[in-house]
Design a protein around this motif. Structure first.
Motif, PDB file in Angstrom:
ATOM      1  N   HIS A  24       0.404  -1.337  -0.409  1.00 44.95           N
ATOM      2  CA  HIS A  24       0.180   0.184  -0.194  1.00 44.95           C
ATOM      3  C   HIS A  24       0.720   1.455   0.134  1.00 44.95           C
ATOM      4  O   HIS A  24       0.399   2.540   0.023  1.00 44.95           O
ATOM      5  CB  HIS A  24      -0.736   0.412   0.992  1.00 44.95           C
ATOM      6  N   LEU A  25       2.291   0.789   0.189  1.00 45.78           N
ATOM      7  CA  LEU A  25       2.997   1.881   0.309  1.00 45.78           C
ATOM      8  C   LEU A  25       2.422   3.403  -0.624  1.00 45.78           C
ATOM      9  O   LEU A  25       2.216   4.517  -0.573  1.00 45.78           O
ATOM     10  CB  LEU A  25       4.771   1.804  -0.073  1.00 45.78           C
ATOM     11  N   PRO A  26       2.674   3.121  -2.098  1.00 43.84           N
ATOM     12  CA  PRO A  26       2.390   4.211  -3.612  1.00 43.84           C
ATOM     13  C   PRO A  26       1.101   5.487  -2.675  1.00 43.84           C
ATOM     14  O   PRO A  26       1.054   6.628  -3.181  1.00 43.84           O
ATOM     15  CB  PRO A  26       2.620   3.470  -3.899  1.00 43.84           C
ATOM     16  N   ARG A  27       0.248   4.249  -2.180  1.00 45.44           N
ATOM     17  CA  ARG A  27      -1.208   4.600  -1.919  1.00 45.44           C
ATOM     18  C   ARG A  27      -1.024   6.012  -0.565  1.00 45.44           C
ATOM     19  O   ARG A  27      -1.524   7.352  -0.748  1.00 45.44           O
ATOM     20  CB  ARG A  27      -2.812   4.392  -1.637  1.00 45.44           C
ATOM     21  N   TRP A  56      -0.263  11.399   1.848  1.00 45.91           N
ATOM     22  CA  TRP A  56       0.723  11.951   2.128  1.00 45.91           C
ATOM     23  C   TRP A  56       1.522  13.508   1.696  1.00 45.91           C
ATOM     24  O   TRP A  56       1.248  14.564   2.274  1.00 45.91           O
ATOM     25  CB  TRP A  56       2.038  10.955   2.957  1.00 45.91           C
ATOM     26  N   LYS A  57       1.395  13.665   0.127  1.00 49.07           N
ATOM     27  CA  LYS A  57       1.805  14.244   0.009  1.00 49.07           C
ATOM     28  C   LYS A  57       0.837  15.490  -0.525  1.00 49.07           C
ATOM     29  O   LYS A  57       1.095  16.609  -0.714  1.00 49.07           O
ATOM     30  CB  LYS A  57       2.426  13.245  -2.005  1.00 49.07           C
ATOM     31  N   LEU A 107      11.373  -1.118   4.964  1.00 44.05           N
ATOM     32  CA  LEU A 107      10.885  -0.060   3.363  1.00 44.05           C
ATOM     33  C   LEU A 107      11.540   0.698   3.194  1.00 44.05           C
ATOM     34  O   LEU A 107      11.207   1.983   2.175  1.00 44.05           O
ATOM     35  CB  LEU A 107       9.228  -0.375   3.480  1.00 44.05           C
ATOM     36  N   LEU A 108      12.738   1.402   4.256  1.00 43.37           N
ATOM     37  CA  LEU A 108      13.086   3.053   3.750  1.00 43.37           C
ATOM     38  C   LEU A 108      14.220   3.093   3.166  1.00 43.37           C
ATOM     39  O   LEU A 108      15.208   3.142   3.662  1.00 43.37           O
ATOM     40  CB  LEU A 108      13.801   3.091   5.493  1.00 43.37           C
ATOM     41  N   THR A 109      14.228   3.099   1.941  1.00 45.32           N
ATOM     42  CA  THR A 109      15.095   2.880   1.212  1.00 45.32           C
ATOM     43  C   THR A 109      15.595   4.612   0.304  1.00 45.32           C
ATOM     44  O   THR A 109      14.259   5.156   1.034  1.00 45.32           O
ATOM     45  CB  THR A 109      15.002   2.622   0.151  1.00 45.32           C
ATOM     46  N   ASP A 110      16.104   4.733   0.456  1.00 51.32           N
ATOM     47  CA  ASP A 110      17.108   6.065  -0.459  1.00 51.32           C
ATOM     48  C   ASP A 110      15.267   6.511  -0.875  1.00 51.32           C
ATOM     49  O   ASP A 110      15.369   7.583  -1.267  1.00 51.32           O
ATOM     50  CB  ASP A 110      18.001   5.809  -1.442  1.00 51.32           C
ATOM     51  N   VAL A 155      12.152   5.800  -1.309  1.00 57.18           N
ATOM     52  CA  VAL A 155      11.113   5.913  -0.395  1.00 57.18           C
ATOM     53  C   VAL A 155      11.412   7.540   0.273  1.00 57.18           C
ATOM     54  O   VAL A 155      10.644   8.356   0.604  1.00 57.18           O
ATOM     55  CB  VAL A 155      11.327   4.911   0.999  1.00 57.18           C
ATOM     56  N   VAL A 156      12.672   7.541   1.146  1.00 60.89           N
ATOM     57  CA  VAL A 156      13.197   8.626   1.731  1.00 60.89           C
ATOM     58  C   VAL A 156      12.518  10.203   0.445  1.00 60.89           C
ATOM     59  O   VAL A 156      12.480  11.324   0.907  1.00 60.89           O
ATOM     60  CB  VAL A 156      14.673   8.396   2.275  1.00 60.89           C
TER      61      VAL A 156
END
Length: 2046
Positions: free
Chosen positions: A576-579, A584-585, A631-634, A636-637
């Motif tokens: 669900h991360l993209p959604r 958030w944006k 999941l905190l890849t560069d 995603v950050v």
């Protein structure tokens, strides 16, 4: 000090000492006297009594210190009670006189106090013996009290308590006077006096009836007054008094006649009303209260309310659990009424409401949670439910009425909120504690627990909604099967009631709380739930703007759900991360311009919604960062960053927005700040570098905001102080049992503590340790702690100039404020700065330039002299951290100097305490500030301060600091140890007991000193022993201290001493002290006791246990009633404590202590331990619904009755443990498993009933586990059928262990049966419930293991009986076949993987056992054919059970094999390295889904090995021939689901040929095995490795796979290398043997392959000449072997590795080294011999896979190894048996010598040469000096014979060799040992029969004459024994053979020589009767041989008979006399030969 050890005081020694030593000496003497008096004879005492009394009374005048006066008084009392009492009155008069004295000087005070104490103890000990003198004494003492100071009042109260105790009812005349005096003391300004008065009144109420009758009201009011301004100890003491008196008033029956007329019965309502009055109105009377009410002034002071709360708990605990059960509903309604609207004043402000709610929760938790058993708790939960329903109705009514009048009656609704919150909290905690045992409660529809809780989710009050959600979370954690159902229900309601604001918030809280519960449920929830929740959340957020009425609620709910979803972890969130990132944006404006337009457009409401939404978004992202760090890849950050600048922009604008729109935005903006700070603190600071200055500006404003009136020190600072320093600040900051309510008193009056409604987002977070409900603080406080945390992170990342600026700003803001506000700002600033120093120290950063340091120093310095002790403490820590960060010795020295100067000049307490602690803290961070002079200065100053008797605070802080320095200065401190120890002792002996904090610091000092001395304390020098005595003396003083925390210090000091010098600590005293305090009301004391016990039992468990029981038996006084050590021992007491205790750390310690006791004592006290465990487990049996199969009930009841006669306490008739909690029962079940494993290590008798019974008869004290089998099974049954799932798992585990350990124990009374057979009903009954549909999968999976263990154990042989358990496995197999569609929707998908694999593994185990049994049977069958048929029946049984077992499996084998293959396929995919992740099937495997792949892995890892083995066995059994019509299924690229397995083949596009299918399966099994064996982790289970090797063995057992591996040489070599590595890394012989077996099979496969190639080549080239045949086998025509590519080389490597490891002498490199002494024979272990034998078998097969040239190159190595083993292990054994290795080497030698290569033309010559050399080597063994006596000639002779018989004649007929061989035989024939001779004859027998005469004749010529000669000698010397007889028999056989082999012309001559010898062995009838057995046997044997030879050579025979009539006569009589007996004997003999021949097979190598 030794001089002090005498009955009378050694005055001579005493007078030579200095002032302080005298005090020590006296104390030591009094201590010794206390131990001596009780054991001295009466006569001795009487003799010395006069003198002793004089000495003791004279000490009264020497102003003794507090501990000394107490000991003095005790000794006087004991002296009078054991000796004569006639002078006692003089002593009493003397004391009274001292008390009356008018001298009021301070120096005289100790004498007066000592006299008071003496009186108390004399009356306590002697009591009524002292007659009526007490009235004067009491009068005198009370008179003295009028003008006594606090110490005097304190001692007088305690003395009066003792007097009352001693006199009992006799003291009635003084009761009123004492009561009056104690009343005034109960409200004394000194807290110690209040405590003493409470104790005195507690003693008084035993006899003074008026206290709980006529004067009850005034006593109660008095207690309330006493609570005002009290401390923790006073509250404990007074609440105990108040609770006890009220309980007494309620239960009292006896009313004396005089008081009858004015006595009223006190009912429960009255008592409750009295307590309620105190709770609600405090200590002021009724009139005052009403006046206050009119004015609306202050509410009840908190300490009164907390005191009354504790009194409630004491009241209920005194009345006991049964009373509470009976009166629970009345009690509950009263308690809940305390926070209801009927007392609006108690809950008028939020602060009061929170405080009251906490108190109510505490009362309920301590009573319901602490006293009641599980059954009663369930009843209580039902009552609470009823209460919730009632309130629900009220609310519904109020709301519906309100709608009619269009005006909601809010008072009623809010009225119920606090009651509901308390009820829901208690319900949640109850169910949480009950765990799965609460299942029946939830199933009970009449109660409707879930309905009740869910119905109040819609309550108008937010705190009720939140608490209801929290209650659901508790239910979910307790009963994981409900999580999914509850989630579905709440999501469904949330979607349905989307337009109701209460429903949106209520249900979203509930969903969030349930999501938070998932991480506490190991079985999880279905993966798809995440998707549903995400959809709902998005929907809520998108629809928030549609309806302004509920936009706020929807916004909050949507983000709350997303934030809670994050706790499910990366596996769920990644989908669900993209959604989430998009949402958030979108929630923040994309540019500053947008923010400006927002500001111009909005109004107060829209801003409120916006701020709430953004705070929620910040919270969700923070949750994401904390829970899904993976999941905190560069990338995603980078996507998280864009909204941050605008979030910070908004932060800077908040104040202006707040100004524009007024107060309604105050809370939302504060919450927004807090959430932003919290998010930034967890993000890497690099990500928001650009906004540093803006954020810091806001932080500084927040920290220095002046309008904050809240003193938050109790929240902010404790985490910044060192935990040891907090001890200085009193019990409020320490952990106590009452922490939950006492916490409120730490805080200022404006704040009551945290509560859930302050931050709904905390509902999904993990609970804080020990706290049940999360308690977030109000936003105003939270924002400050968030700000100080963030400041800490950022300060370490900003530039130096910026740092200076910030620090100056902070300093200015502190200067600008005044008074209390200044303190608050200072507090915030110091906490923030301290946090930043912590960060700097962690990242090893530096602080900066001189200016920065100076500002920092100013900042901390101010706080170090603050009035708030907590702030001083934090500042001292900060001060030290500052030095740590700067880490410059000059700076540090400067800091220390500042403190020195301050301490020298300052006189005020504040700066002296602050700076003295600062010195200690400096040491903590800079371990021993290196210069010693610095240390001297520190110690000097602290010595002085610690003797400042005007201020106990300064003393306590200085001593605490000194203890830090002692601890941290290490060896440097040694010079100061003695003076410090003297100082500590002096203070211990002189500081008044009321100053507990000083004593606690002294205790810490003593502890540090003991640690510093360490093991030196064991020394025996005078200096050391003096130090040791001082330490022990200090401990003794502290043990006597009335303060519990000081006693805890004493115990930990003794624990240290026991560790360093165990011989010098009196263990029995220590243990008795520990037992006394085991149930103390102080948590820290209980912790110290258990920690000490834990250490003691590691060394001396048995002693500790004995001392404890001895103590109870001896003690006359009433021993702590809570622990029943007398009956259940210390172990039982600890188990009981474990059951009551709630503190996790303490419980862990108790568990460890019990485990240590169990490991060292369980085997010796077996019955005792098993009974304990059984009592704990059986205590729950009444609660079980399952009927147990029980025969021992009646006996138990009988026992129970006996016990109840002996114990007065009727409640505990049957059980020492009443309703233990499930966690205790689980621990007991684990203990049983540990006991079994202890017994296993202790000896075989525990598992052998015959042996156990024998030994029990010999010594009845012996005890063996097998005798308790019935109990073990019963316990396992009780546990396995309990309501608690954890207990069921433990019970099944126990059952499995029992089955495994006892399966093979035979039943002596019924041969052929095993002892466990009689328990099959119990086992079946225990397993059945685990397969019920509603059982959790983990329980079912465990039960599958037990089923397979039971079936495989072979306990039950009757198939019908087995079917019961088998049926359970069949039912679960059907469930597996149903496939994914039929999966359980309650749990995560991985749980069904777990269950499926458990079922498959269980079936695999059963199948493996069935096949193994069948194999064994075939072997025994072959063997048994040679045995007589007497055992036919038992044999039939066996075959029946094994084939039966196989039949059971056979029915399902078709299905199983498919499932097994599918599981292996899954496993193969899961073991692929991560880089192949993309190749995994998208939808997952057969038994796992792609989403839950990580959770499924461990289940595959635990079960693959057995499945692999079973599959290999199955494939073997089908011989790889059977291929199903639909076998195309096993297409490896696309895994199958079980549902597609049964499809028709026509629907499938791709069908493989049988060959391909088989190849795939072969590679699957081989691949998995090689992958695992390549690198089995160090933790890989032995079973897995062995199962894997067995699978390979099974695989290569059949031709087809062998052809595969034989034909693929690379594969074979790789496999051999893997096995070689395995053998190198694993020592286990089982693994190595299994590996060698696989090697043998690989070699065999290669042999087959080579043979096949040769055969086909011969067939093809049959016509051609033989020479042109290509060379097959390794080495081709060159003989070269390539390492790494050669199978032969790999095999040799492996065999050499095994051989050299077992026999290092074989390694030529080693043989020369000194490590191996030459010629020493080693006897190998049995395993070693088996390994060597297996390796030799392999070696002898190697040449078969070589070409002739290849065979020549390996032959030397092989011969060297085989003969090497022979040489090294050919040692004589006692019984003439050959060692296994020798037998194997001879066998190998024979195999090698008869190899076709020896005769192949290309290699024949080379072989012949090598074999001759080998023969020479064997012959040379003989000629080594000094070895003959050890070497076994037989083995070497056999080897020579093997050479002679097996090689071609040209090898051995070379003359020189032949000669040496014959020589050896000659010497051996002359051996003295009959066994050797015998063997020699046997070997010659075979050589003589060699078909090739060139071989045999030389031997015959050389040796035959001597054989015949030997036989002739025996005519004279008849055989003595069986061995000699056998030699003659073998000789006769050899000669018989010779005659047969001789040429015609010589034969007659031979026979003529031979017959007379035979006839000479015959006996006549008379001689036969008296002959020895040997002679008789010889006679028979000779006769038989004659009968055979006679007919053969009849002509020679007849001639001989004719020529010698004597012979003829002898022969005839022998034949006649023995005809009958011969018949019998020959038949027997025939049988015997059969038997012996079967035994010879093993050693017959020829």
């Amino acid at each position: 000090m030794e001089l002090a050890h005498s009955l009378l005081l050694n005055e001579e020694a005493y007078n030579q000492l200095g002032e302080f030593q005298k005090a020590e000496f006296i104390f030591e003497w009094l201590q010794f006297l206390e131990k001596l008096l009780p054991v001295t004879s009466r006569a001795d005492i009487r003799e010395n009594q006069k003198k002793l009394v004089e000495q003791l009374t004279s000490l009264l005048n020497n102003s003794p210190g507090p501990p000394t006066r107490r000991l003095l008084a005790k000794n006087l009392a004991v002296l009078y009670s054991t000796g004569d009492t006639f002078s006692v009155y003089q002593t009493i008069d003397k004391c009274n006189e001292l008390i009356r004295s008018k001298d009021d000087s301070p120096s005289y005070l100790p004498t007066k106090l000592a006299a008071v104490v003496c009186l108390g103890y004399l009356y306590k000990k002697l009591g009524r013996i002292l007659g009526n003198s007490f009235t004067d004494t009491v009068g005198n003492v009370l008179k003295a009290m009028k003008n006594a100071e606090s110490q005097g009042r304190y001692e007088i109260m305690l003395s009066l308590q003792n007097i009352l105790n001693g006199l009992g009812a006799a003291a009635i005349p003084c009761h009123r006077d004492i009561y009056k005096a104690a009343r005034s003391c109960l409200t004394d300004r000194s807290m110690a006096v209040r405590c003493a008065a409470a104790k005195c009144l507690l003693e008084l109420q035993n006899e003074a009836i008026f206290m709980w009758s006529t004067d009850l009201d005034s006593v109660v009011t008095l207690c309330f007054k006493s609570f005002e301004g009290s401390n923790y100890d006073v509250r404990l003491a007074v609440s105990k008094l108040l609770g006890t008196i009220l309980a007494r008033a309620l239960t009292s029956k006896q009313i004396t006649a005089s008081t009858k007329h004015n006595f009223r019965r006190v009912s429960l309502e009255d008592v409750m009303e009295l307590l309620g009055t105190g709770f609600l109105r405090g200590s002021c009377g009724f009139l005052r209260a009403s006046g206050d009410m009119l004015k609306g002034t202050s509410s009840v002071s908190r300490d009164v309310r907390v005191g009354v709360t504790q009194a409630y708990v004491v009241f209920v605990s005194t009345l006991g659990a049964q009373w509470l059960e009976r009166n629970f509903s009345a009690f509950l309604s009263h308690i809940l009424d305390l926070v209801s609207q009927s007392h609006p004043k108690a809950v008028q402000s939020a602060m009061d409401a929170i405080g009251c709610r906490r108190c109510v929760s505490f009362i309920l938790r301590a009573t319901v949670g602490g006293l009641l058993g599980e059954k009663a708790q369930i009843a209580a939960a039902k009552e609470i439910c009823q209460a919730i329903w009632k309130l629900k109705k009220v609310v519904d009514a109020a709301i519906s009425d309100g709608n009619l009048e269009t005006k909601i009656n809010t008072t009623d609704v809010t009225a119920s909120q606090h009651v509901l919150v308390c009820a829901l909290q208690e319900l949640g905690s109850l169910i949480h504690g009950l765990g799965t045992t609460a299942a029946p409660l939830l199933q009970d529809s009449s109660t409707g627990v879930l309905e009740a809780v869910i119905s109040v989710i819609l309550h108008p009050s937010i705190s009720v909604r939140l608490t209801a959600a929290w209650c659901l979370r508790c239910i979910a954690v307790a009963l994981p099967s409900h999580v999914s159902l509850l989630l579905d229900r709440c999501i469904e309601r949330l979607s349905a009631l989307k337009s109701c604001p209460e429903a949106v918030t209520g249900y979203s809280f509930a969903v969030a709380a349930l999501l938070g519960a998932v991480k506490h449920c190991p079985l999880g929830i279905p993966h798809g739930k995440g998707k549903v929740i995400m959809t709902v959340a998005e929907d809520l957020l998108c629809s928030a703007s549609q309806n302004s009425r509920i936009s706020l609620q929807r916004m909050q709910a949507g983000w709350l759900l997303i934030a809670a979803l994050m706790t499910l972890g990366p596996a769920v969130v990644q989908h669900h991360l993209p959604r989430i990132l998009l949402l958030w944006k979108c929630i923040f404006p994309s540019s500053p311009k947008d923010l400006e337009t927002e500001k111009t457009r909005g109004d107060a409401f829209t801003w409120q919604v916006t701020l709430e939404g953004r705070a929620g978004a910040l919270c969700a992202i923070k949750s994401f960062v904390s829970h899904c760090a993976g999941l905190l890849t560069d990338e995603v950050v980078q996507r998280l960053l864009p909204p941050l600048p605008s979030a910070v922009d908004l932060l800077t604008q908040l104040s202006s927005i707040y100004k524009s729109y007024g107060n309604s935005l105050k809370t939302p903006s504060t919450v927004y700040r807090q959430k932003l700070y919290e998010l930034l603190a967890v993000l890497p600071p690099k990500t928001y570098e650009g906004d540093f200055s803006a954020i810091l500006k806001e932080l500084v404003t927040d920290l220095t905001v002046t309008d904050s009136q809240i003193d938050a020190s109790a929240f902010l600072l404790p985490s910044l102080c060192h935990e040891n320093d907090l001890l200085l600040l009193g019990p409020l900051l320490q952990e106590t049992d009452h922490r939950f309510i006492e916490e409120q008193l730490l805080l200022g009056n404006s704040i009551a503590g945290g509560s859930l409604e302050y931050d709904p987002y905390s509902i999904y977070e993990k609970f804080a340790k020990g706290d049940s409900v999360p308690k977030p603080l109000p936003p105003a406080l939270s924002v400050i702690s968030a700000a100080s945390r963030l400041f800490g992170v950022m300060f370490s990342h900003i530039t130096e100039s910026h740092r200076l600026q910030v620090l100056e700003q902070l300093l200015n803001s502190i200067k600008q404020t005044k008074g209390s506000r200044q303190q608050i700002v200072q507090l915030h600033v110091v906490s923030a700065f301290s946090t930043s120093l912590k960060h700097l120290a962690n990242c090893k950063g530096s602080l900066g330039s001189e200016e920065v340091r100076r500002s920092a120093l100013m900042l901390v310095m101010g706080a170090l002299e603050s009035n708030n002790p907590l702030l001083r403490c934090a500042a001292a820590e900060c001060w030290a951290r500052l030095a740590q960060v700067v880490s410059d010795s000059a700076f540090t020295a400067g800091l220390a100097q500042v403190s020195f100067d301050k301490l020298k000049s300052a006189r005020d307490v504040v700066s002296r305490t602050g700076h003295s602690l600062a010195l200690g803290c400096l040491y903590r961070y800079l371990g021993g500030i290196s210069s010693t002079q610095h240390l001297n200065a520190c110690v000097g100053i602290l010595y002085t301060l610690s003797q400042d008797s005007t201020s106990p605070d300064v003393q306590a802080w200085a001593l605490h600091s000194l203890s830090l320095i002692v601890d941290l200065a290490g060896p440097l401190y040694h010079v100061h140890v003695e003076p410090t120890l003297s100082l500590v002792l002096m203070l211990l002996l002189s500081v008044p007991p009321a100053y507990a904090e000083v004593h606690q610091s002294l205790g810490r000092c003593l502890n540090a000193l003991i640690t510093t001395l360490g093991p030196e304390l064991q020394g025996s020098s005078t200096a050391v022993s003096a130090l040791r005595t001082s330490c022990l003396l200090g401990c003794a003083v502290m043990q006597d201290n009335p303060d519990c925390l000081v006693q805890a210090q004493a115990i930990s000091c003794l624990q240290q001493l026991h560790m360093f010098a165990p011989r010098h600590v009196n263990l029995s005293n220590l243990v008795s002290c520990l037992c006394m305090n085991l149930c103390s009301s102080y948590l820290l004391l209980r912790r110290a006791v258990v920690a000490c016990l834990r250490q003691l039992v590691q060394r001396e468990a048995a002693e500790v246990s004995e001392y404890a029981v001895a103590l109870v038996k001896e003690s006359k006084e009433d021993f702590t009633p809570d622990v029943n050590i007398r009956e259940i021992g210390l172990e039982g007491a600890l188990l009981g404590l474990l059951d009551k205790e709630l503190d996790p750390r303490l419980c862990q310690d108790i568990r460890e202590t019990l485990t240590h006791m169990l490991t060292s004592m369980a085997v010796e006290k077996l019955s005792f331990w098993l009974k304990l465990c059984k009592d704990v487990l059986a205590a729950s049996a009444d609660f079980n619904t399952v009927a147990s199969i029980d025969t021992t009930q009646e006996e138990e009841t009988a026992k129970g009755d006996d016990v109840s006669v002996l114990t007065s306490d009727s409640d505990d008739r049957f059980h020492p443990f009443r309703n233990p909690r499930w966690s205790t029962r689980v621990f007991a079940a684990e203990c049983v498993c540990k006991i079994i494993s202890q017994c296993e290590n202790a000896g075989s008798a525990h598992f052998d009933i015959t042996l156990a019974q024998e030994r029990k008869q010999r010594d009845s004290r012996d005890d063996f586990l097998v005798l308790h089998l019935a109990d073990l099974v019963r316990m396992a049954f009780m546990a396995a059928t309990d309501h608690s799932d954890q207990l069921r798992l433990s019970g099944l585990q126990m059952l499995q262990i029992i089955v495994r350990k006892f399966a093979a124990v035979p039943e002596p009374e019924f041969p052929g049966h095993v002892i466990l057979e009689q328990y099959q009903a119990n086992v079946g009954a225990a397993l059945r419930p685990a397969f019920a549909p509603e059982t959790p999968p983990d329980v079912t999976a465990k039960a599958c293991q037990v089923c397979s263990a039971w079936i495989a154990s072979g306990v039950v042989s009757d198939l019908n009986d087995l079917r019961r358990v088998h049926q359970l496995l069949v039912s679960s197999l059907l469930k597996v076949q149903a496939g994914k569609e039929a999966q359980n929707e309650q749990y995560n998908e991985s749980t069904s993987t777990m269950e499926v694999l458990a079922v498959l593994k269980a079936w695999a185990e059963v199948y493996i056992v069935a096949i193994e049994k069948q194999k064994n049977q075939c072997e025994t069958h072959k063997h048994s054919l040679k045995i007589v048929n007497s055992s036919e029946e038992s044999y039939r049984d066996v075959t029946f059970s094994a084939s039966g077992l196989l039949d059971l499996v056979q029915a399902d084998l078709g299905t199983l094999s498919k499932l097994w293959l599918a599981a292996l396929q899954d496993f193969a995919l899961l073991t692929l390295p991560p880089e192949y992740a993309s190749q995994l099937p998208a939808e997952g495997g057969t038994f796992y889904t792609a989403e839950t792949i990580e959770n499924a892995r461990p289940h595959y890892y635990s079960s693959w090995a057995l499945i692999l083995y079973a599959t290999a066995l199955w494939l073997t059994s089908t011989g790889f021939i059977v291929v199903d019509p639909d076998e195309g299924v096993t297409n490896l690229s696309r895994p199958v689901t079980p549902t597609t397995m049964c499809q028709d083949s026509s629907t499938r596009p791709l069908v493989k040929s049988p060959e391909d299918v088989n190849t795939d399966r072969f590679h699957l099994i081989l691949g998995i095995s090689v992958e695992f064996l390549c690198s089995p982790g160090s933790d890989a289970a032995m079973e897995n490795i062995i199962a894997c090797l067995h699978a390979l063995q099974a695989l290569f057992d059949v031709p087809w796979p062998r052809s595969k591996i034989g034909g693929d040489q690379e594969l074979g070599v790789e496999l051999l290398n893997v096995l070689h590595r395995l053998i190198l890394t694993r020592e286990s012989p089982d693994i190595q043997l299994a590996a060698l077996e696989v090697v043998r099979l690989i070699l065999f496969a290669a042999q087959e392959h080579v043979k096949e190639k040769r055969r086909s080549a011969e067939v093809d080239d049959g016509a051609a000449e033989k020479e042109t045949l290509p060379e097959f086998g390794e080495g081709k025509d060159t003989g070269g072997l390539v390492p790494g590519k050669s199978l032969v080389f790999a095999t040799l490597e492996l065999c050499v590795c095994i051989l050299v490891r077992q026999l290092p002498q074989l390694n030529p490199k080693l043989t020369c080294s000194p490590a191996v002494p030459p010629g020493k024979h080693l006897l190998l272990s049995e395993d070693g011999s088996r390994l060597v034998a297996a390796a030799l078998v392999i070696l002898s097969d190697v040449p078969a896979i070589c070409s002739p040239e290849g065979s020549v190159s390996v032959l030397p190595t092989i011969l060297y190894l085989i003969i090497g083993v022979l040489k090294e292990t050919a040692v004589k054994l006692r019984d003439g048996q050959l060692p296994l290795t020798v037998a194997a080497s001879l066998q190998a030698l024979k195999g090698l010598l008869s190899s076709p290569m020896a005769r192949a033309e290309k290699s024949q010559n080379a072989w012949t040469d090598l074999l001759r050399s080998a023969l020479v080597t064997v012959l040379d063994c003989w000629d080594q000096d000094g070895l003959l006596q050890e070497l076994d000639e037989i083995s070497l002779l056999t080897a020579i014979t093997v050479f002679v018989m097996s090689t071609s004649p040209e090898v051995t007929t070379v003359e020189c060799l032949q000669k040496r061989c014959i020589e050896k035989f000659k010497t051996t024939l002359d051996s003295k040992d009959p066994l050797v001779q015998c063997k020699c004859y046997q070997l010659l027998h075979s050589i003589f029969q060699h078909p090739n005469k060139t071989v045999s004749y030389p031997y015959i010529h050389s040796l035959a004459p001597s054989i015949v000669g030997k036989l002739q000698e025996t005519e004279k010397a008849k055989p003595e024994n069986a061995a000699e007889l056998q030699v003659i028999q073998e000789g006769i056989k050899v000669v018989t053979a010779l005659t047969a082999a001789a040429e015609e012309q010589h034969r007659a001559h031979l026979v003529a020589c031979f017959l007379p010898i035979l006839i000479s062995f015959l006996l006549d009838e008379n001689a036969l009767v008296s002959a020895t057995i040997s002679a008789k046997n010889l006679h028979e044997f000779a006769l038989q041989t004659l009968m055979q030879i006679g007919p053969q050579y009849s002509s020679v025979f007849k001639k001989l008979m004719a020529s010698s009539p004597t012979m003829k006569a002898r022969l005839e009589s022998a034949i006649k006399g023995n005809q009958e007996s011969i018949k019998v004997k020959t038949s027997k003999h025939a049988k015997n030969t059969g038997k012996s021949s079967s035994i010879q097979l093993k050693t017959n190598f020829l």
